[in-house]
Design an enzyme around this catalytic site. Structure first.
Site, PDB file in Angstrom:
ATOM      1  N   CYS A  13       0.827  -1.131  -0.007  1.00  0.00           N
ATOM      2  CA  CYS A  13       0.103  -0.013  -0.030  1.00  0.00           C
ATOM      3  C   CYS A  13       0.919   1.241  -0.006  1.00  0.00           C
ATOM      4  O   CYS A  13       2.107   0.812  -0.185  1.00  0.00           O
ATOM      5  CB  CYS A  13      -1.098   0.143   1.211  1.00  0.00           C
ATOM      6  SG  CYS A  13      -0.226   0.178   2.657  1.00  0.00           S
ATOM      7  N   ASN A  16       2.377   1.596   4.176  1.00  0.00           N
ATOM      8  CA  ASN A  16       2.790   0.277   4.719  1.00  0.00           C
ATOM      9  C   ASN A  16       2.707   0.381   6.259  1.00  0.00           C
ATOM     10  O   ASN A  16       3.414  -0.202   7.034  1.00  0.00           O
ATOM     11  CB  ASN A  16       4.272  -0.222   4.602  1.00  0.00           C
ATOM     12  CG  ASN A  16       4.475  -1.447   4.944  1.00  0.00           C
ATOM     13  OD1 ASN A  16       5.705  -1.915   5.171  1.00  0.00           O
ATOM     14  ND2 ASN A  16       3.524  -2.630   4.979  1.00  0.00           N
ATOM     15  N   CYS A  18      -1.110   0.800   7.192  1.00  0.00           N
ATOM     16  CA  CYS A  18      -2.400   0.474   7.342  1.00  0.00           C
ATOM     17  C   CYS A  18      -2.926  -0.728   6.672  1.00  0.00           C
ATOM     18  O   CYS A  18      -2.940  -2.017   7.209  1.00  0.00           O
ATOM     19  CB  CYS A  18      -3.447   1.792   6.804  1.00  0.00           C
ATOM     20  SG  CYS A  18      -3.166   3.098   7.920  1.00  0.00           S
ATOM     21  N   ARG A  19      -3.006  -0.625   5.338  1.00  0.00           N
ATOM     22  CA  ARG A  19      -3.745  -1.860   4.532  1.00  0.00           C
ATOM     23  C   ARG A  19      -2.754  -2.889   4.479  1.00  0.00           C
ATOM     24  O   ARG A  19      -3.230  -4.164   4.858  1.00  0.00           O
ATOM     25  CB  ARG A  19      -4.142  -1.377   3.301  1.00  0.00           C
ATOM     26  CG  ARG A  19      -5.415  -0.334   3.421  1.00  0.00           C
ATOM     27  CD  ARG A  19      -5.500   0.344   1.970  1.00  0.00           C
ATOM     28  NE  ARG A  19      -4.619   1.184   1.617  1.00  0.00           N
ATOM     29  CZ  ARG A  19      -4.321   1.978   0.337  1.00  0.00           C
ATOM     30  NH1 ARG A  19      -5.475   1.798  -0.486  1.00  0.00           N
ATOM     31  NH2 ARG A  19      -3.314   2.713   0.235  1.00  0.00           N
ATOM     32  N   SER A  20      -1.668  -2.809   4.046  1.00  0.00           N
ATOM     33  CA  SER A  20      -0.582  -3.793   3.565  1.00  0.00           C
ATOM     34  C   SER A  20      -0.394  -4.515   5.001  1.00  0.00           C
ATOM     35  O   SER A  20      -0.211  -5.850   4.871  1.00  0.00           O
ATOM     36  CB  SER A  20       0.559  -3.578   2.805  1.00  0.00           C
ATOM     37  OG  SER A  20       1.291  -2.325   3.511  1.00  0.00           O
ATOM     38  N   ASP A 130      -7.874   3.364   1.569  1.00  0.00           N
ATOM     39  CA  ASP A 130      -7.005   3.814   2.553  1.00  0.00           C
ATOM     40  C   ASP A 130      -7.845   4.247   3.628  1.00  0.00           C
ATOM     41  O   ASP A 130      -8.585   5.468   3.484  1.00  0.00           O
ATOM     42  CB  ASP A 130      -5.942   4.800   2.137  1.00  0.00           C
ATOM     43  CG  ASP A 130      -4.729   5.036   2.957  1.00  0.00           C
ATOM     44  OD1 ASP A 130      -4.839   4.755   4.316  1.00  0.00           O
ATOM     45  OD2 ASP A 130      -3.823   5.632   2.545  1.00  0.00           O
TER      46      ASP A 130
END
Length: 158
Positions: A13, A16, A18-20, A130
């Site tokens: 993401c 690096n 939050c999402r990933s 995000d």
């Protein structure tokens, strides 16, 4: 580096944090629960340099704790070697995908299959938005999407 018989996946993401790292933690737990984690190299990274060295967002960590999903990661940026060493690089949105494709062009031995993690979503929600500027419930949405996508990805690659 994964063993010759192993597989590898890198979740990516923007920052690096939050999402990933959520996707990485979710996939790691699924692979562990399925008894195949030793057959996988699992990591996550950022397209940007914004958060290098940071731990995951506290809201994401709280979400993972609620779901009993262990999360331990320090943010890093995608490297050229990642394109040579990972089987799959899975981005979270179109902007990530554009950045990944640009970087892949500068790699001579790119072996990674670069895809949108959301392309595995049975509910066809291709973009994992995000949650950084959102609320706690936005992290829950990311978690639920990652669970759906990672489940299908693991099933397709086991």
């Amino acid at each position: 580096m994964a063993a010759d018989t192993g597989k590898s996946v890198l979740f990516v993401c923007l920052g690096n944090i939050c999402r990933s790292p959520i996707a990485e933690a979710v996939f790691h737990k699924m692979a562990t629960d399925a008894g195949v984690v030793d057959k996988w190299r699992i990591d996550s990274a950022a397209t940007s340099t914004y958060e290098i060295g940071s731990t995951p967002d506290h809201r994401g960590q709280a979400c993972m704790k609620t779901h009993s999903v262990p999360m331990s990661h320090i943010a890093r940026q995608v490297t050229k070697e990642d394109f040579e060493n990972f089987d799959y690089i899975l981005g979270m949105d179109d902007s990530n995908m554009s950045d990944l494709r640009k970087k892949a062009k500068s790699v001579n031995n790119c072996r990674a299959k670069i895809e949108l993690l959301g392309s595995y979503d049975p509910q066809k929600q291709r973009t994992i938005k995000d949650p950084y500027y959102g609320r706690e419930e936005d992290f829950e949405t990311v978690y639920v999407q990652c669970v759906r996508c990672c489940k299908v990805f693991l099933e397709n690659n086991s």
